[in-house]
Scaffold this active site. Structure first.
Site, PDB file in Angstrom:
ATOM      1  N   ALA A  46      38.894  42.739  38.270  1.00  0.00           N
ATOM      2  CA  ALA A  46      38.115  42.634  39.507  1.00  0.00           C
ATOM      3  C   ALA A  46      37.738  41.187  39.877  1.00  0.00           C
ATOM      4  CB  ALA A  46      36.870  43.520  39.404  1.00  0.00           C
ATOM      5  N   ARG A  82      44.051  45.837  47.470  1.00  0.00           N
ATOM      6  CA  ARG A  82      43.650  46.909  46.541  1.00  0.00           C
ATOM      7  C   ARG A  82      42.250  47.357  46.967  1.00  0.00           C
ATOM      8  NH1 ARG A  82      44.440  46.104  40.237  1.00  0.00           N
ATOM      9  NH2 ARG A  82      44.584  48.379  40.277  1.00  0.00           N
ATOM     10  N   GLN A 178      46.957  47.836  29.831  1.00  0.00           N
ATOM     11  CA  GLN A 178      46.187  46.577  29.863  1.00  0.00           C
ATOM     12  C   GLN A 178      45.527  46.298  28.513  1.00  0.00           C
ATOM     13  OE1 GLN A 178      46.215  48.885  32.257  1.00  0.00           O
ATOM     14  NE2 GLN A 178      45.852  48.037  34.288  1.00  0.00           N
ATOM     15  N   ASP A 219      34.749  47.764  38.252  1.00  0.00           N
ATOM     16  CA  ASP A 219      35.376  47.351  39.517  1.00  0.00           C
ATOM     17  C   ASP A 219      34.439  47.521  40.703  1.00  0.00           C
ATOM     18  OD1 ASP A 219      37.721  48.171  37.613  1.00  0.00           O
ATOM     19  OD2 ASP A 219      38.526  46.804  39.131  1.00  0.00           O
ATOM     20  N   ASN A 229      35.632  52.126  37.049  1.00  0.00           N
ATOM     21  CA  ASN A 229      36.394  51.237  36.154  1.00  0.00           C
ATOM     22  C   ASN A 229      37.721  51.919  35.849  1.00  0.00           C
ATOM     23  OD1 ASN A 229      36.548  48.757  34.604  1.00  0.00           O
ATOM     24  ND2 ASN A 229      36.429  50.024  32.785  1.00  0.00           N
ATOM     25  N   LYS A 230      38.548  51.253  35.091  1.00  0.00           N
ATOM     26  CA  LYS A 230      39.889  51.743  34.783  1.00  0.00           C
ATOM     27  C   LYS A 230      39.903  53.207  34.362  1.00  0.00           C
ATOM     28  CE  LYS A 230      42.993  50.194  35.239  1.00  0.00           C
ATOM     29  NZ  LYS A 230      43.738  50.511  36.482  1.00  0.00           N
TER      30      LYS A 230
HETATM   31  O1  MRU Z   1      43.927  47.977  37.564  1.00  0.00           O
HETATM   32  P1  MRU Z   1      43.270  46.810  36.871  1.00  0.00           P
HETATM   33  O2  MRU Z   1      43.986  46.370  35.649  1.00  0.00           O
HETATM   34  O3  MRU Z   1      42.988  45.687  37.838  1.00  0.00           O
HETATM   35  O4  MRU Z   1      41.854  47.398  36.415  1.00  0.00           O
HETATM   36  C1  MRU Z   1      40.955  46.503  35.802  1.00  0.00           C
HETATM   37  C2  MRU Z   1      39.737  47.126  35.268  1.00  0.00           C
HETATM   38  O5  MRU Z   1      39.489  48.298  35.424  1.00  0.00           O
HETATM   39  C3  MRU Z   1      38.771  46.203  34.595  1.00  0.00           C
HETATM   40  O6  MRU Z   1      38.053  46.879  33.607  1.00  0.00           O
HETATM   41  C4  MRU Z   1      37.788  45.656  35.642  1.00  0.00           C
HETATM   42  O7  MRU Z   1      38.466  45.136  36.749  1.00  0.00           O
HETATM   43  C5  MRU Z   1      36.906  44.588  35.079  1.00  0.00           C
HETATM   44  S1  MRU Z   1      37.761  43.055  34.757  1.00  0.00           S
HETATM   45  C6  MRU Z   1      36.553  42.020  34.164  1.00  0.00           C
END
Ligand code: MRU
Length: 329
Positions: A46, A82, A178, A219, A229-230
């Site tokens: 994010a 996004r 990730q 996010d 979040n993810k």
């Molecule tokens: O789809 P992504 O890889 O962008 O998702 C990222 C996440 O969900 C992270 O946990 C979030 O952005 C925090 S990054 C400090």
């Protein structure tokens, strides 16, 4: 390792799709390149997409000099690349709001502020960890995801540097891995002991490995503490609650969406079925994020300190806190 930077007539980025196989540095020279890098997760996390988007708007200002309508249309495309991480819209809007000619300065300021904010988040977290023990995280929240020192992962690295013997269990984070590709890489770089698990092993890891705390990033956070979040984070939070394990969300103020009363209004990105399916004709539901109810969150680790429930009050208070000043150079 910088994940994003401004590079004369382009926005530079570390291609996160290539990690950990290769450290590949690329340049976005057009608005299309910027949008594509965000959509394909070449730049992800994010805060990092916020900074990258801000530099992208500065690039658009240069490309569309003297054409305000073209500039604003380009910024709108970057803003929409996004939908879930509010940091992207927040950063684009900050750059759009400055006078013509000041765009790059504002984008650089957002980047510099994130470095300061990450340090403050890490400082606020150290007392939350025991002198030694196992912890668990999901997805990737390290330096490459924020453009600074990281949020949740920055907390683990800071605790490690402060002499705490933490061992981090890392969810692989299906479907784009990730955790396996990026978090393991960054923990190795930071010298922090770590073990990779499949996502579905999170509950037994809590049960059998004496997990002392879970820390994840975010996010978008609504006013009641509901946290996007993810995908998979919600299940991890439920398992943590079942086992009586504290579940912390580490995130900067720029990840709080003060316009949303609850997580019901958070837009959830759905990504291509191709990221998931094995057989070509399978129907697939592929949400990239989920929303953890605020009541499952033990505390929010922010640059202003750790927010405790009730979150309606703590987050209302956060909204009115002055922006943290930059550190004196
Ligand atoms: O789809 P992504 O890889 O962008 O998702 C990222 C996440 O969900 C992270 O946990 C979030 O952005 C925090 S990054 C400090």
């Amino acid at each position: 390792m910088d994940s994003v930077w401004y590079d004369g007539d382009a926005v530079g980025f570390l291609d996160q799709r290539a990690l950990p196989r290769a450290v590949s540095r690329e340049r976005a020279t057009t608005v299309d390149d910027v949008v594509e890098a965000i959509r394909t997760l070449a730049v992800r996390g994010a805060p990092a997409i916020g900074i990258f988007g801000a530099y992208g708007v500065a690039l658009a200002a240069r490309i569309h000099a003297g054409d305000r309508a073209g500039y604003e249309a380009a910024a709108a495309r970057i803003r929409a690349a996004r939908p879930t991480a509010v940091n992207l819209a927040w950063a684009v809007d900050r750059v759009l709001a400055v006078p013509t000619g000041d765009e790059l300065t504002e984008a650089s300021r957002i980047h510099e502020e994130q470095r300061d904010v990450d340090r403050r988040i890490a400082d606020a977290s150290v007392e939350l960890f025991p002198p030694s023990g196992n912890v668990l995280t999901h997805c990737n929240t390290g330096p490459i995801a924020t453009g600074g020192d990281g949020t949740a992962l920055g907390c683990f690295i800071a605790a490690h540097r402060a002499g705490k013997a933490l061992h981090v269990f890392v969810d692989e984070t299906r479907p784009l891995l990730q955790g396996a590709r990026l978090t393991m890489f960054e923990l190795h770089e930071g010298g922090v002991p770590c073990t990779l698990i499949v996502d579905s092993a999170a509950a037994i890891t809590m049960q059998r490995k004496s997990i002392r705390a879970v820390v994840v990033g975010a996010d978008r956070i609504a006013r009641n503490g509901d946290t996007a979040n993810k995908i998979g984070t919600y299940g991890v939070a439920i398992a943590a609650a079942h086992h009586g394990i504290p579940f912390y969300v580490a995130a900067p103020r720029s990840t709080f969406d003060f316009t949303l009363e609850s997580g019901a209004g958070i837009p959830i990105e759905e990504r291509s079925p191709d990221e998931v399916r094995i057989a070509p004709d399978d129907a697939v539901f592929n949400p990239a994020f989920d929303v953890t109810p605020g009541r499952l969150v033990t505390g929010f680790i922010t640059e202003y300190g750790v927010l405790a429930p009730p979150y309606a009050d703590a987050i209302a208070d956060l909204e009115h806190r002055p922006r943290i000043p930059l550190p004196v150079a």
